[in-house]
Design a protein around this motif. Structure first.
Motif, PDB file in Angstrom:
ATOM      1  N   LEU A  18       0.845  -1.198   0.000  1.00  0.00           N
ATOM      2  CA  LEU A  18       0.000   0.000   0.000  1.00  0.00           C
ATOM      3  C   LEU A  18       0.876   1.243   0.000  1.00  0.00           C
ATOM      4  O   LEU A  18       2.006   1.229   0.489  1.00  0.00           O
ATOM      5  N   PRO A  19       0.357   2.352  -0.528  1.00  0.00           N
ATOM      6  CA  PRO A  19       1.142   3.584  -0.572  1.00  0.00           C
ATOM      7  C   PRO A  19       1.537   4.069   0.818  1.00  0.00           C
ATOM      8  O   PRO A  19       0.794   3.893   1.792  1.00  0.00           O
ATOM      9  N   ASP A  20       2.684   4.713   0.894  1.00  0.00           N
ATOM     10  CA  ASP A  20       3.175   5.314   2.131  1.00  0.00           C
ATOM     11  C   ASP A  20       2.180   6.376   2.596  1.00  0.00           C
ATOM     12  O   ASP A  20       1.755   7.220   1.800  1.00  0.00           O
ATOM     13  N   PRO A  21       1.775   6.357   3.866  1.00  0.00           N
ATOM     14  CA  PRO A  21       0.804   7.352   4.370  1.00  0.00           C
ATOM     15  C   PRO A  21       1.253   8.800   4.148  1.00  0.00           C
ATOM     16  O   PRO A  21       0.411   9.670   3.897  1.00  0.00           O
ATOM     17  N   ALA A  22       2.540   9.079   4.202  1.00  0.00           N
ATOM     18  CA  ALA A  22       3.018  10.447   3.964  1.00  0.00           C
ATOM     19  C   ALA A  22       2.764  10.874   2.519  1.00  0.00           C
ATOM     20  O   ALA A  22       2.414  12.033   2.260  1.00  0.00           O
ATOM     21  N   ILE A  23       2.917   9.933   1.589  1.00  0.00           N
ATOM     22  CA  ILE A  23       2.649  10.239   0.182  1.00  0.00           C
ATOM     23  C   ILE A  23       1.153  10.431  -0.034  1.00  0.00           C
ATOM     24  O   ILE A  23       0.727  11.347  -0.746  1.00  0.00           O
ATOM     25  N   VAL A  24       0.340   9.593   0.602  1.00  0.00           N
ATOM     26  CA  VAL A  24      -1.118   9.749   0.510  1.00  0.00           C
ATOM     27  C   VAL A  24      -1.521  11.118   1.045  1.00  0.00           C
ATOM     28  O   VAL A  24      -2.350  11.816   0.446  1.00  0.00           O
ATOM     29  N   ASP A  25      -0.908  11.543   2.149  1.00  0.00           N
ATOM     30  CA  ASP A  25      -1.210  12.850   2.724  1.00  0.00           C
ATOM     31  C   ASP A  25      -0.833  13.971   1.753  1.00  0.00           C
ATOM     32  O   ASP A  25      -1.617  14.907   1.535  1.00  0.00           O
ATOM     33  N   ALA A  26       0.354  13.896   1.144  1.00  0.00           N
ATOM     34  CA  ALA A  26       0.786  14.917   0.188  1.00  0.00           C
ATOM     35  C   ALA A  26      -0.130  14.959  -1.034  1.00  0.00           C
ATOM     36  O   ALA A  26      -0.500  16.042  -1.514  1.00  0.00           O
ATOM     37  N   MET A  27      -0.514  13.785  -1.528  1.00  0.00           N
ATOM     38  CA  MET A  27      -1.419  13.720  -2.679  1.00  0.00           C
ATOM     39  C   MET A  27      -2.787  14.298  -2.332  1.00  0.00           C
ATOM     40  O   MET A  27      -3.392  15.031  -3.123  1.00  0.00           O
ATOM     41  N   THR A  28      -3.271  13.975  -1.137  1.00  0.00           N
ATOM     42  CA  THR A  28      -4.570  14.495  -0.712  1.00  0.00           C
ATOM     43  C   THR A  28      -4.533  16.013  -0.617  1.00  0.00           C
ATOM     44  O   THR A  28      -5.451  16.700  -1.110  1.00  0.00           O
ATOM     45  N   ALA A  29      -3.489  16.564  -0.030  1.00  0.00           N
ATOM     46  CA  ALA A  29      -3.368  18.023   0.098  1.00  0.00           C
ATOM     47  C   ALA A  29      -3.325  18.682  -1.286  1.00  0.00           C
ATOM     48  O   ALA A  29      -3.983  19.710  -1.517  1.00  0.00           O
ATOM     49  N   TYR A  30      -2.571  18.104  -2.204  1.00  0.00           N
ATOM     50  CA  TYR A  30      -2.490  18.636  -3.567  1.00  0.00           C
ATOM     51  C   TYR A  30      -3.863  18.623  -4.228  1.00  0.00           C
ATOM     52  O   TYR A  30      -4.299  19.626  -4.818  1.00  0.00           O
ATOM     53  N   HIS A  31      -4.569  17.497  -4.121  1.00  0.00           N
ATOM     54  CA  HIS A  31      -5.881  17.382  -4.750  1.00  0.00           C
ATOM     55  C   HIS A  31      -6.922  18.274  -4.067  1.00  0.00           C
ATOM     56  O   HIS A  31      -7.848  18.753  -4.722  1.00  0.00           O
ATOM     57  N   GLU A  32      -6.767  18.512  -2.779  1.00  0.00           N
ATOM     58  CA  GLU A  32      -7.646  19.473  -2.098  1.00  0.00           C
ATOM     59  C   GLU A  32      -7.459  20.871  -2.685  1.00  0.00           C
ATOM     60  O   GLU A  32      -8.433  21.597  -2.897  1.00  0.00           O
ATOM     61  N   ARG A  33      -6.195  21.250  -2.954  1.00  0.00           N
ATOM     62  CA  ARG A  33      -5.927  22.565  -3.557  1.00  0.00           C
ATOM     63  C   ARG A  33      -6.504  22.639  -4.979  1.00  0.00           C
ATOM     64  O   ARG A  33      -7.085  23.658  -5.371  1.00  0.00           O
ATOM     65  N   LEU A  34      -6.356  21.562  -5.743  1.00  0.00           N
ATOM     66  CA  LEU A  34      -6.941  21.515  -7.085  1.00  0.00           C
ATOM     67  C   LEU A  34      -8.460  21.675  -7.022  1.00  0.00           C
ATOM     68  O   LEU A  34      -9.045  22.424  -7.811  1.00  0.00           O
ATOM     69  N   ALA A  35      -9.091  20.956  -6.095  1.00  0.00           N
ATOM     70  CA  ALA A  35     -10.546  21.032  -5.945  1.00  0.00           C
ATOM     71  C   ALA A  35     -10.974  22.434  -5.533  1.00  0.00           C
ATOM     72  O   ALA A  35     -11.953  22.975  -6.060  1.00  0.00           O
ATOM     73  N   ALA A  36     -10.254  23.041  -4.598  1.00  0.00           N
ATOM     74  CA  ALA A  36     -10.586  24.393  -4.134  1.00  0.00           C
ATOM     75  C   ALA A  36     -10.473  25.400  -5.277  1.00  0.00           C
ATOM     76  O   ALA A  36     -11.240  26.374  -5.335  1.00  0.00           O
ATOM     77  N   ALA A  37      -9.542  25.154  -6.207  1.00  0.00           N
ATOM     78  CA  ALA A  37      -9.379  26.040  -7.365  1.00  0.00           C
ATOM     79  C   ALA A  37     -10.444  25.773  -8.434  1.00  0.00           C
ATOM     80  O   ALA A  37     -10.578  26.532  -9.388  1.00  0.00           O
ATOM     81  N   GLY A  38     -11.209  24.673  -8.265  1.00  0.00           N
ATOM     82  CA  GLY A  38     -12.257  24.330  -9.220  1.00  0.00           C
ATOM     83  C   GLY A  38     -11.750  23.576 -10.437  1.00  0.00           C
ATOM     84  O   GLY A  38     -12.444  23.484 -11.447  1.00  0.00           O
ATOM     85  N   TYR A  39     -10.532  22.997 -10.352  1.00  0.00           N
ATOM     86  CA  TYR A  39      -9.929  22.339 -11.505  1.00  0.00           C
ATOM     87  C   TYR A  39      -9.962  20.814 -11.455  1.00  0.00           C
ATOM     88  O   TYR A  39      -9.712  20.169 -12.466  1.00  0.00           O
ATOM     89  N   LEU A  40     -10.231  20.219 -10.318  1.00  0.00           N
ATOM     90  CA  LEU A  40     -10.189  18.763 -10.196  1.00  0.00           C
ATOM     91  C   LEU A  40     -11.436  18.133 -10.805  1.00  0.00           C
ATOM     92  O   LEU A  40     -12.558  18.499 -10.473  1.00  0.00           O
TER      93      LEU A  40
END
Length: 135
Positions: A18-40
């Motif tokens: 399974l993916p490293d939890p730290a990488i999952v956290d970084a990916m989640t934060a990135y995708h949260e920013r994308l979603a907040a910008a309305g681009y995801l």
């Protein structure tokens, strides 16, 4: 303009680890920013190719080949689909994409999607447009 950010596979993504939890956290934060910008539009990781199959066509006839597949570097481990106003905006966001496997060497590829308006007008295009109204 829609773009697909493609995460290339490696030995880690082709394993059952399974993916490293730290990488999952970084990916989640990135995708949260994308979603907040309305681009995801969508994003997900993929199971190893051992859980998949390919359909190969020879002379127009399909045959199914079960995974796993040998060329790991040619496989896809995951994707993010974005809808942005320009190529420059897509490039800006992809430069900020977290390293998918931490300190290990890896690669992402970015490809623009065809839009239905770019294709020759045809009855089939009109039918296809009705399948996904947002397009």
């Amino acid at each position: 303009m829609r773009f697909m950010i493609i995460v290339r596979s490696n030995a880690i993504s082709e394993s059952d680890v399974l993916p490293d939890p730290a990488i999952v956290d970084a990916m989640t934060a990135y995708h949260e920013r994308l979603a907040a910008a309305g681009y995801l539009v969508d994003a997900n990781g993929l199971k190893p190719s051992s859980a998949g199959w390919r359909v190969q066509y020879k002379k127009g006839r399909p045959s199914v080949v079960d995974g796993p597949f040998a060329e790991t570097k040619e496989l896809i481990a995951g994707y993010t689909l974005i809808d942005v106003p320009s190529r420059d905006v897509a490039l800006e966001w992809t430069r900020a994409f977290p390293a998918p496997f931490g300190e290990r060497d890896c690669e992402i590829e970015v490809r623009r999607l065809f839009e239905l308006d770019e294709l020759e007008p045809a009855e089939a295009i009109a039918r296809f447009r009705k399948l996904v109204p947002a397009r």
